[in-house]
Design a protein around this motif. Sequence first.
Motif, PDB file in Angstrom:
ATOM      1  N   VAL A  47      21.834  23.537 -46.690  1.00  0.00           N
ATOM      2  CA  VAL A  47      20.527  22.966 -47.003  1.00  0.00           C
ATOM      3  C   VAL A  47      19.690  22.866 -45.735  1.00  0.00           C
ATOM      4  CG1 VAL A  47      19.306  20.965 -47.958  1.00  0.00           C
ATOM      5  CG2 VAL A  47      21.524  21.630 -48.896  1.00  0.00           C
ATOM      6  N   LYS A  48      18.432  23.299 -45.816  1.00  0.00           N
ATOM      7  CA  LYS A  48      17.504  23.157 -44.702  1.00  0.00           C
ATOM      8  C   LYS A  48      16.879  21.764 -44.756  1.00  0.00           C
ATOM      9  CE  LYS A  48      17.806  27.509 -43.321  1.00  0.00           C
ATOM     10  NZ  LYS A  48      18.437  27.883 -42.038  1.00  0.00           N
ATOM     11  N   ILE A  49      17.067  20.978 -43.701  1.00  0.00           N
ATOM     12  CA  ILE A  49      16.520  19.630 -43.611  1.00  0.00           C
ATOM     13  C   ILE A  49      15.302  19.659 -42.692  1.00  0.00           C
ATOM     14  CG2 ILE A  49      16.982  17.224 -43.020  1.00  0.00           C
ATOM     15  CD1 ILE A  49      18.684  18.197 -45.327  1.00  0.00           C
ATOM     16  N   PRO A  50      14.085  19.506 -43.224  1.00  0.00           N
ATOM     17  CA  PRO A  50      12.879  19.577 -42.374  1.00  0.00           C
ATOM     18  C   PRO A  50      12.816  18.414 -41.383  1.00  0.00           C
ATOM     19  CG  PRO A  50      12.345  19.828 -44.706  1.00  0.00           C
ATOM     20  CD  PRO A  50      13.754  19.333 -44.638  1.00  0.00           C
ATOM     21  N   VAL A  51      12.405  18.707 -40.164  1.00  0.00           N
ATOM     22  CA  VAL A  51      12.204  17.673 -39.155  1.00  0.00           C
ATOM     23  C   VAL A  51      10.797  17.752 -38.568  1.00  0.00           C
ATOM     24  CG1 VAL A  51      14.645  17.460 -38.570  1.00  0.00           C
ATOM     25  CG2 VAL A  51      13.247  19.173 -37.383  1.00  0.00           C
ATOM     26  N   ALA A  73      22.063  21.794 -42.652  1.00  0.00           N
ATOM     27  CA  ALA A  73      23.165  20.889 -42.966  1.00  0.00           C
ATOM     28  C   ALA A  73      24.071  21.564 -43.990  1.00  0.00           C
ATOM     29  CB  ALA A  73      22.641  19.570 -43.519  1.00  0.00           C
ATOM     30  N   GLU A  74      25.362  21.703 -43.669  1.00  0.00           N
ATOM     31  CA  GLU A  74      26.311  22.356 -44.566  1.00  0.00           C
ATOM     32  C   GLU A  74      27.462  21.413 -44.892  1.00  0.00           C
ATOM     33  OE1 GLU A  74      25.630  27.050 -43.555  1.00  0.00           O
ATOM     34  OE2 GLU A  74      27.447  26.074 -42.782  1.00  0.00           O
ATOM     35  N   GLN A 164      31.693  10.568 -40.122  1.00  0.00           N
ATOM     36  CA  GLN A 164      31.020  11.403 -41.118  1.00  0.00           C
ATOM     37  C   GLN A 164      29.532  11.495 -40.813  1.00  0.00           C
ATOM     38  OE1 GLN A 164      32.132  13.243 -44.086  1.00  0.00           O
ATOM     39  NE2 GLN A 164      30.100  13.992 -43.557  1.00  0.00           N
ATOM     40  N   THR A 165      29.026  12.715 -40.709  1.00  0.00           N
ATOM     41  CA  THR A 165      27.589  12.941 -40.542  1.00  0.00           C
ATOM     42  C   THR A 165      26.976  13.218 -41.909  1.00  0.00           C
ATOM     43  OG1 THR A 165      27.899  13.886 -38.333  1.00  0.00           O
ATOM     44  CG2 THR A 165      25.820  14.370 -39.459  1.00  0.00           C
ATOM     45  N   THR A 166      25.897  12.499 -42.228  1.00  0.00           N
ATOM     46  CA  THR A 166      25.233  12.661 -43.520  1.00  0.00           C
ATOM     47  C   THR A 166      23.739  12.840 -43.310  1.00  0.00           C
ATOM     48  OG1 THR A 166      26.867  11.244 -44.613  1.00  0.00           O
ATOM     49  CG2 THR A 166      24.787  11.611 -45.776  1.00  0.00           C
ATOM     50  N   TYR A 167      23.172  13.843 -43.997  1.00  0.00           N
ATOM     51  CA  TYR A 167      21.734  14.066 -43.984  1.00  0.00           C
ATOM     52  C   TYR A 167      21.163  13.735 -45.362  1.00  0.00           C
ATOM     53  CZ  TYR A 167      21.979  16.633 -39.547  1.00  0.00           C
ATOM     54  OH  TYR A 167      22.158  16.990 -38.234  1.00  0.00           O
ATOM     55  N   VAL A 168      19.943  13.212 -45.355  1.00  0.00           N
ATOM     56  CA  VAL A 168      19.221  12.933 -46.602  1.00  0.00           C
ATOM     57  C   VAL A 168      17.814  13.494 -46.489  1.00  0.00           C
ATOM     58  CG1 VAL A 168      18.229  11.134 -48.072  1.00  0.00           C
ATOM     59  CG2 VAL A 168      20.527  10.859 -47.160  1.00  0.00           C
ATOM     60  N   VAL A 197      28.190  16.431 -44.160  1.00  0.00           N
ATOM     61  CA  VAL A 197      28.529  17.612 -43.380  1.00  0.00           C
ATOM     62  C   VAL A 197      30.044  17.804 -43.325  1.00  0.00           C
ATOM     63  CG1 VAL A 197      28.411  18.670 -41.090  1.00  0.00           C
ATOM     64  CG2 VAL A 197      26.432  17.440 -42.012  1.00  0.00           C
ATOM     65  N   GLY A 198      30.468  19.034 -43.566  1.00  0.00           N
ATOM     66  CA  GLY A 198      31.889  19.351 -43.505  1.00  0.00           C
ATOM     67  C   GLY A 198      32.087  20.848 -43.570  1.00  0.00           C
ATOM     68  N   ALA A 199      33.204  21.321 -43.035  1.00  0.00           N
ATOM     69  CA  ALA A 199      33.489  22.752 -43.019  1.00  0.00           C
ATOM     70  C   ALA A 199      33.867  23.235 -44.408  1.00  0.00           C
ATOM     71  CB  ALA A 199      34.619  23.055 -42.040  1.00  0.00           C
ATOM     72  N   MET A 200      33.493  24.459 -44.720  1.00  0.00           N
ATOM     73  CA  MET A 200      33.858  25.074 -45.986  1.00  0.00           C
ATOM     74  C   MET A 200      35.327  25.470 -45.961  1.00  0.00           C
ATOM     75  SD  MET A 200      32.265  28.479 -47.816  1.00  0.00           S
ATOM     76  CE  MET A 200      32.939  29.564 -46.545  1.00  0.00           C
TER      77      MET A 200
END
Length: 331
Positions: A47-51, A73-74, A164-168, A197-200
């Motif tokens: 997901v592209k998270i705009p900044v 963010a993946e 844990q890294t989390t984006y919203v 965020v976490g590895a596939m």
Amino acid sequence: MAMLSMAMPVAAQTADADLAGAKDHPYIKRFANSSIVLYDAKQFDSVKIPVSTFTQFNLTSRQREFVEPPVTAEGARTRIWYEAKGDTTSIEVFRNYLHELQEQGFAVLYDSSKDSKAGRWNGYLTAYGFGSNKLTNNRSEFVMYGAPMKSIHTLSAKREKDGQTTYVHLTTVQWDQDNKTFKAHKGAYATLDVVDVGAMKQNMVVVSASAMAQSMAATGRVALYGILFDTGKADVKPESKPALEEIAKLLKSDSNLRLRVVGHTDNQGSLDGNIALSKRRAESVNAALVGQYGISGQRLSAFGVADLAPVASNAQEEGRSKNRRVELVPQ
């Protein structure tokens, strides 16, 4: 702010029934008397998270352009659209969520309400872009994009907690009256993308040499997903060894077999760039077969077709992952 935060109750409070199977994200409450009208969860997505502010859509590269590049963010992704009918305004919902996220320890990365450069299309194209709204919902797929532009508010936030890294990413819009065309009700709509965020997990089944031969005999080709590359790179990753071993076994079992190795990409990036990249990837596969498994280079040729032969829609990561592949075609 204390008065505003009182409008964010426990998740059980809803105005109407939620979409079947939908639920709130465990980190974030919902706005009072709102219901879920779209829900989609994936164990892995990109997901592209705009900044920063959206500036334009580049027709050549088919990419959105921003003042600053979005953060990618993946990981596990949850997408929710909420509907709050009545006299609720988009700025009211927006500020409630802003306060709620800050209360939960999120740091704001971007807030369009504080950005004097936020332009006409900022909200629409920073939300998710066109295509990801084509998910199961009980409203028109364009309910977010048909709303008045002046009502759009967006924000992005990030939290680091317990490793844990989390984006919203949040977007809110407002309808001033019911609209039959878009199946929209008077009130406010909020969209949430939450990415942990976490590895596939590498979960690809290796296609055996015999299965490759059967597929090529039946369809004239075989698609392989066990040959892996980093984004934008052409070097074959070590995890590709099992798939390469099966290709080598296939070639050694039939000394007359000659293969065209064809690289395929998704539609992210320019067409010319992806054609070159996909060919380099095919060449890397051939080089590995020659150098590591003793296959004659005269039996192999390399081609790259970028996204010109998709097997799924490129609108979603799920489809793009199916389009990123290597195919073997007998000469």
